[in-house]
Design a protein around this motif. Structure first.
Motif, PDB file in Angstrom:
ATOM      1  N   VAL A  64       0.837  -1.205   0.000  1.00 34.87           N
ATOM      2  CA  VAL A  64       0.000   0.000   0.000  1.00 34.87           C
ATOM      3  C   VAL A  64       0.869   1.251   0.000  1.00 34.87           C
ATOM      4  CG1 VAL A  64      -1.710   1.313   1.305  1.00 34.87           C
ATOM      5  CG2 VAL A  64      -1.912  -1.176   1.139  1.00 34.87           C
ATOM      6  N   ALA A  67       2.189   1.999  -3.474  1.00 35.22           N
ATOM      7  CA  ALA A  67       1.238   1.946  -4.590  1.00 35.22           C
ATOM      8  C   ALA A  67       1.320   3.177  -5.480  1.00 35.22           C
ATOM      9  CB  ALA A  67      -0.184   1.775  -4.053  1.00 35.22           C
ATOM     10  N   SER A  68       1.742   4.303  -4.920  1.00 40.50           N
ATOM     11  CA  SER A  68       1.806   5.534  -5.717  1.00 40.50           C
ATOM     12  C   SER A  68       2.800   5.420  -6.868  1.00 40.50           C
ATOM     13  CB  SER A  68       2.181   6.722  -4.823  1.00 40.50           C
ATOM     14  OG  SER A  68       3.439   6.515  -4.213  1.00 40.50           O
ATOM     15  N   PHE A  70       2.776   3.283  -9.043  1.00 43.87           N
ATOM     16  CA  PHE A  70       1.987   2.849 -10.193  1.00 43.87           C
ATOM     17  C   PHE A  70       0.845   3.832 -10.514  1.00 43.87           C
ATOM     18  CE2 PHE A  70       3.632  -0.836  -7.902  1.00 43.87           C
ATOM     19  CZ  PHE A  70       4.390  -1.451  -8.898  1.00 43.87           C
ATOM     20  N   GLY A  71       0.848   4.987  -9.830  1.00 38.67           N
ATOM     21  CA  GLY A  71      -0.217   5.949 -10.058  1.00 38.67           C
ATOM     22  C   GLY A  71      -1.460   5.677  -9.245  1.00 38.67           C
ATOM     23  N   VAL A  72      -1.347   4.806  -8.257  1.00 37.05           N
ATOM     24  CA  VAL A  72      -2.472   4.472  -7.385  1.00 37.05           C
ATOM     25  C   VAL A  72      -2.258   5.179  -6.053  1.00 37.05           C
ATOM     26  CG1 VAL A  72      -3.705   2.618  -6.205  1.00 37.05           C
ATOM     27  CG2 VAL A  72      -2.765   2.240  -8.500  1.00 37.05           C
ATOM     28  N   GLU A  73      -3.234   5.982  -5.616  1.00 41.27           N
ATOM     29  CA  GLU A  73      -3.097   6.731  -4.371  1.00 41.27           C
ATOM     30  C   GLU A  73      -4.114   6.226  -3.352  1.00 41.27           C
ATOM     31  OE1 GLU A  73      -0.708   8.695  -3.841  1.00 41.27           O
ATOM     32  OE2 GLU A  73       0.060   9.051  -5.861  1.00 41.27           O
ATOM     33  N   PRO A  74      -3.713   5.282  -2.491  1.00 41.16           N
ATOM     34  CA  PRO A  74      -4.682   4.683  -1.562  1.00 41.16           C
ATOM     35  C   PRO A  74      -4.905   5.502  -0.298  1.00 41.16           C
ATOM     36  CG  PRO A  74      -2.556   3.630  -1.302  1.00 41.16           C
ATOM     37  CD  PRO A  74      -2.396   4.652  -2.399  1.00 41.16           C
TER      38      PRO A  74
END
Length: 469
Positions: A64, A67-68, A70-74
């Motif tokens: 988690v 994750a950023s 990969f362009g994912v901001e959880p």
């Protein structure tokens, strides 16, 4: 007090003991399996499985946080320590219950609860007073976590692999003593779960690595997450609810920790067995001399299997040794030697670390493959580590390897198979390797071996990697 007679008595109901009892019974022997608790195997209760449950939680938190990439901001990460430990114990208990179920499947009267000691070459006495007379005995009593003298005064601040999984919550800070497999795995997991973690070892190497390049990668990559103090001697004192550690040697300093995890080794569990009464030749540590191909102690009808013999303390070896010891105990005096499997150790860090076969010799041909820019590893943002393959002239037959790279836990199995079959580097290059995979990253090391001037036979079928491999 009761008396029991059997062909084969097995001391210890862990992985090796269960395998020994089963093999002896399948060989036509009557058996007795002796254990003080029948609580389940070390792997299920305090070893492999609970440690992997902790690692799984740590990897989830780590995934988690990154994750950023990969362009994912959880959003932020919150680790619920009690919840982590509660799930760990719940799942651990399921595994342990499954191993205990194996005892219910044994013939009636096989299991004898108690601690056994020798009172003669094949005569055993239990602490409850029972006596067991056997034709042969398999000792599979396992090992125990050693707590060196400097840490004994810390009392309940000390954790071992037997107690660390019982804590109700994660500590704020943790000192890990020992850079072997247990220490490395749990140190990295705790750090990823937000625990301030430092690892100490008097040795200057980690994980039993004997390759300088792999060792450098271990220190660089793991040291980015866990503070490492290698080549140091540590002193400890308790101050209230904290442990104060001071160290000197390659570095020096002092710090306080909420808990101290001692992972300084697991010596054979010999205490109370009274092996002298079995008339065995013992070394200075009290361990009987034995033949690793038969597990027999000298010419005696006594066999040692699993962690108690201190040879290869990993589960698959314990299972194999138990099987061989049980068969030979049932057939004694007609014992049969069996060639050992390829040595194989795996540490479940991230990336995983594997050591297999023989270490590099002075005349070994060494092939290196870096994963710092490997295609599939870059796709997954895991591009780090390296592989070192060792081979012998004149044909490039593989003799060993050290891997510290993404996917090493799986690739090592491919290489163990290759080593056991006597494969060459060129033969592996002839195999189809799918693109894009982590296995492709082995090719530079294999090609380097094939291109060495000492090698007479080279493959011409491997024409190179596709782009991005």
């Amino acid at each position: 007090m009761a008396e029991h007679s059997c062909d084969v008595a097995v001391i210890g109901a862990g992985t090796a003991g269960l395998a020994a009892e089963r093999a002896a019974r399948e060989g036509g022997a009557t058996t007795r399996l002796i254990d003080e608790s029948f609580g389940g195997t070390v792997c299920a209760t305090v070893g492999c499985m609970p440690s992997k449950l902790l690692i799984a939680a740590a990897d989830a938190a780590h995934g988690v946080r990154r994750a950023s990439i990969f362009g994912v901001e959880p959003g932020g990460v919150t680790v619920d320590g009690p919840a982590v430990m509660a799930r760990l114990r719940k799942e651990r208990d399921r595994f342990a219950a499954a191993t205990r179920g194996a005892f219910d499947d044994l013939p009636a009267g096989t299991c004898l609860k108690g601690r056994a000691r020798f009172t003669g070459p094949t005569r055993l006495e239990l602490d409850r007073g029972d006596v067991v007379f056997a034709r042969a005995v398999v000792v599979a009593a396992g090992a125990y976590p050693m707590v060196p003298a400097p840490f004994e005064a810390l009392g309940d601040l000390v954790l071992t692999n037997r107690t660390v999984f019982e804590i109700a919550d994660l500590p704020r800070s943790l000192a890990v003593i020992g850079g072997g497999a247990i220490g490395l795995e749990l140190a990295q997991a705790m750090a990823r779960l937000g625990v301030e973690t430092c690892l100490f070892d008097h040795a200057e190497t980690l994980g039993g690595s004997e390759d300088a390049e792999v060792q450098a990668a271990l220190e660089e990559i793991l040291g980015a997450e866990v503070t490492l103090h290698l080549g140091v001697e540590v002193e400890a004192a308790r101050e209230g609810d904290e442990a104060r550690l001071s160290w000197s040697g390659a570095s020096a300093g002092e710090a306080r920790f909420e808990r101290v995890l001692v992972a300084a080794g697991r010596p054979p569990q010999l205490d109370g067995l009274d092996l002298v009464a079995a008339a065995l030749a013992l070394d200075e540590t009290g361990l009987p001399a034995f033949d690793p191909t038969t597990l027999q102690c000298g010419d005696a009808p006594v066999f040692v299997a699993g962690d108690v013999n201190g040879d290869r303390p990993v589960l698959h070896e314990a299972s194999d040794e138990g099987t061989r010891a049980g068969r030979n105990a049932a057939a004694w005096p007609d014992v049969t030697p069996v060639a050992r499997s390829v040595p194989f150790r795996l540490t479940f860090t991230d990336p995983p670390f594997a050591v297999l076969g023989a270490p590099a010799a002075a005349d070994s041909i060494v092939g290196t493959a870096s994963y710092a820019d490997q295609g599939r590893a870059r796709v997954e943002a895991r591009a780090q580590g390296l592989v070192r393959l060792y081979a012998a002239a004149p044909d490039g037959r593989l003799t060993g390897a050290e891997l510290f790279a993404p996917g090493a836990d799986h690739m090592a199995h491919l290489l163990v198979l290759a080593l056991s079959r006597g494969e060459t580097a060129s033969a592996l290059l002839d195999l189809p390797i799918y693109h894009p995979t982590l296995e492709e990253g082995l090719k530079p090391a294999l090609r380097a071996i094939c291109a060495a001037p000492q090698i007479s036979a080279r493959s011409s079928r491997d024409s190179g990697d596709p782009p991005g491999a």
